[in-house]
Design an enzyme around this catalytic site. Sequence first.
Site, mmCIF file in Angstrom:
data_model
loop_
_atom_site.group_PDB
_atom_site.id
_atom_site.type_symbol
_atom_site.label_atom_id
_atom_site.label_comp_id
_atom_site.label_asym_id
_atom_site.label_seq_id
_atom_site.Cartn_x
_atom_site.Cartn_y
_atom_site.Cartn_z
ATOM 1 N N GLN A 84 0.837 -1.209 0.000
ATOM 2 C CA GLN A 84 0.000 0.000 0.000
ATOM 3 C C GLN A 84 0.866 1.251 0.000
ATOM 4 O O GLN A 84 0.460 2.308 0.467
ATOM 5 C CB GLN A 84 -0.935 -0.004 1.212
ATOM 6 C CG GLN A 84 -1.842 -1.222 1.191
ATOM 7 C CD GLN A 84 -3.084 -1.065 2.037
ATOM 8 O OE1 GLN A 84 -3.565 0.028 2.293
ATOM 9 N NE2 GLN A 84 -3.646 -2.180 2.463
ATOM 10 N N HIS A 112 -2.212 0.576 5.076
ATOM 11 C CA HIS A 112 -3.137 1.714 5.270
ATOM 12 C C HIS A 112 -2.470 3.079 5.159
ATOM 13 O O HIS A 112 -2.479 3.868 6.112
ATOM 14 C CB HIS A 112 -3.809 1.650 6.643
ATOM 15 C CG HIS A 112 -4.726 0.481 6.824
ATOM 16 N ND1 HIS A 112 -5.509 0.323 7.923
ATOM 17 C CD2 HIS A 112 -4.987 -0.587 6.038
ATOM 18 C CE1 HIS A 112 -6.205 -0.793 7.813
ATOM 19 N NE2 HIS A 112 -5.900 -1.384 6.677
ATOM 20 N N ARG A 150 -9.467 5.692 9.779
ATOM 21 C CA ARG A 150 -8.754 4.412 9.698
ATOM 22 C C ARG A 150 -7.939 4.352 8.408
ATOM 23 O O ARG A 150 -6.747 4.569 8.414
ATOM 24 C CB ARG A 150 -9.737 3.249 9.801
ATOM 25 C CG ARG A 150 -9.054 1.887 9.893
ATOM 26 C CD ARG A 150 -10.073 0.807 10.212
ATOM 27 N NE ARG A 150 -9.453 -0.503 10.322
ATOM 28 C CZ ARG A 150 -9.261 -1.328 9.295
ATOM 29 N NH1 ARG A 150 -9.654 -0.987 8.088
ATOM 30 N NH2 ARG A 150 -8.672 -2.497 9.481
ATOM 31 N N GLY A 193 -13.374 0.161 6.928
ATOM 32 C CA GLY A 193 -13.540 -0.228 8.320
ATOM 33 C C GLY A 193 -12.706 -1.459 8.609
ATOM 34 O O GLY A 193 -11.940 -1.933 7.762
ATOM 35 N N ASP A 208 -22.858 2.215 18.025
ATOM 36 C CA ASP A 208 -23.978 1.311 18.287
ATOM 37 C C ASP A 208 -23.560 0.035 19.019
ATOM 38 O O ASP A 208 -24.412 -0.810 19.329
ATOM 39 C CB ASP A 208 -24.658 0.928 16.965
ATOM 40 C CG ASP A 208 -23.654 0.392 15.943
ATOM 41 O OD1 ASP A 208 -22.479 0.135 16.314
ATOM 42 O OD2 ASP A 208 -24.032 0.249 14.775
ATOM 43 N N THR A 217 -17.957 -6.002 4.471
ATOM 44 C CA THR A 217 -17.454 -4.691 4.070
ATOM 45 C C THR A 217 -17.423 -4.652 2.548
ATOM 46 O O THR A 217 -17.560 -5.688 1.892
ATOM 47 C CB THR A 217 -16.020 -4.441 4.594
ATOM 48 O OG1 THR A 217 -15.187 -5.520 4.156
ATOM 49 C CG2 THR A 217 -15.978 -4.358 6.118
#
Length: 489
Positions: A113, A183, A267, A286, A312, A380
Site C-alpha cells: 500500500q 493503510h 482508519r 472499516g 452502536d 465490508t
Amino acid sequence: MVALRTNMRNGYGPVVAGAALAALMLGASPVLAQLEKIPGRPMSPVAVEQGDPSLFSMRVLTTGLGNPWSVRWGPDDHLWVTERTEGRVARVHPVTGAKMVVLTLEGVVTGPQQGLLGLVLHPELLQGTGNDYVYVSHTYDASGGQGELDRKGKIVRFTYDQATDQLVDPVELLSGIPAGTDHNAGRMQFGPDGMLYYSAGDQGQNQFRNYQNPILSQLLPTAEQVAAEDWVSYTGKVLRIALDGSIPEDNPEIEGVRSHIYTYGHRNPQGIAFSDSGQLYEVEHGPSSDDELNLLTPGANYGWPNVSGFRDDQGYRYVNWSEAPTDLEWEINPLLAPDDVPMTTEAEFPGEITEPLASYWVVEDGFPFNEQCGIVCDPTIAPTSVYYYGAEDGGIPEWENSVLIATLKHGVIYSQPLSEDGTKAEGLPTQWLPSQNRYRDLVVGPDNRSVYIVTDSGGATTPLYGDQLTTNINHNPGAILIFTYQGGE
Ligand SMILES: [Ca+2]
Ligand SMILES: [Ca+2]
C-alpha cells in the site's frame, strides 16, 4: 475511429453494437444470473440492488499499468494516472489508450500500500496563468538510505512543461507524514477554497503484522510538535494544506492547537471528494465491518479506533492489542480476543464523535468474521475512492446527486444517493458496472456519461462466475476500463 475492443467475458455489449444487440445479449442479464447462481455469494448482510448492466457498454482502454492509484481528467482531454508501484505519472489518451509517461519519480518506496499515490491537477493547469502545477504524494525513505528503512509520506508540486510533455521542477511542500507497511491512504483533492486536501491512513496498526503497534488516529499534536514540524500525529487524519505547504490560518484549532489537521479519527481514508456545492465526502475502510461514508467538517473526530461506523456497539469493540501481553496471538474477531487484551465498548469512549452518513455494513455481535472465505466474505465493501456525481442534462439520471464509491471486493461501483442538501445518505446504495477486478479510482468524463475506472494489478476479489467465493484472478489487471452510459437517448 479506432477499433473498439470488447470483453464479452464480462457480459457487456460492444460499444458499437447498438441497443438492439445489447438487448439480445443482455436481455436475460447473464451477469446477474451468474451472480445469483453462486451459492452463498459473499455479499452484504442487506440485499443490495444491482443496476441494469445493459445501460452501460464496457471496453478496456489500456492494461499493464503498475497498480494505478489515482485517475484525473485533465484540461488536455487526457486521463492523468499515477502508477503506484512504478512511481510514474502518465497521460493516457481516452480513446486510443496511447500512454505518455510524464514523470518517473526517483526514491519512491513501494509495497502493498505504498508508492506513488495521490494526484491532483491545479485548476488553472494549461489555462495560461502560469499555474501549470501538478501535485503528487508518495512514500519515501526518510533515513535517506542511511540505516533502517524509515517510511514517510510527502507531497510534491511539479510544473507541467507542455513543450517537453514532462513534469519538472519539483518543490517539496510537506514531508515527514507518517507512513508504514499498511493503510497509507494517500488520496488528494484540490479544494474549492484553493487548498490541498490529503488523507493519511492509520498504517494498519493494531492488526495483522502490525498488531503490537498503537493506533494514533486520536493523537493530536502539541504546539511544540507543530513548531518543530514533527508530524507524528498526522496518522489517521485528513489534512488541509496551503499551496506552499504551510498550515492555513483558518484551519481548525483542535484542543487549542492549529496544525494541518482538518479532521481526525480515521482508519484508512482512501477516498475524499468535493461535491459541486463544496461539501467534502470521505470513504474509509472499516475493520471487518463498518466501511464508512462520511461528510467531513473542520475539526471533527470520526471516532476510529474507539468507534467504528455508528456508535452502536454492534459487531465491534476497540481491542487494544498494543497494550496486550506480547505473547498473545492476534485474533481478527474483536469479540474473540482473550480477556487480558484491553477492550472498550463504543459507549465507553468519552469523546464527541461524528457518525458516518452510512456504514457498509452493520452486523451484530456473533457475525462469523473471516470464516466464510476470509476477508472478501467479511461484511465490508472495501471502498477505495469516492466521486460526487451531480445532476446535469444528458447525464446518468440513475446517479443524480449520488456519490460513486469504487470498491475492491465486489468489482463494482456503488452509487449512494444523497439527500437534496447532501448532508445525509438516502437509502441503500446500488451496485453498478460489475467486472472481476479490484476498482481503485474513477473519474467521469466531461460528457457526464463515460466512467473511467482504474484497476489494481492483482489481489483478491469476488469472482463473477463459478462456485468460488473469492479469487485472485483479475480479468483486467492494471487497466483503465471505460463504461459508457447507453440509456436516456
Ligand atoms: Ca468513523
Ligand atoms: Ca459501531
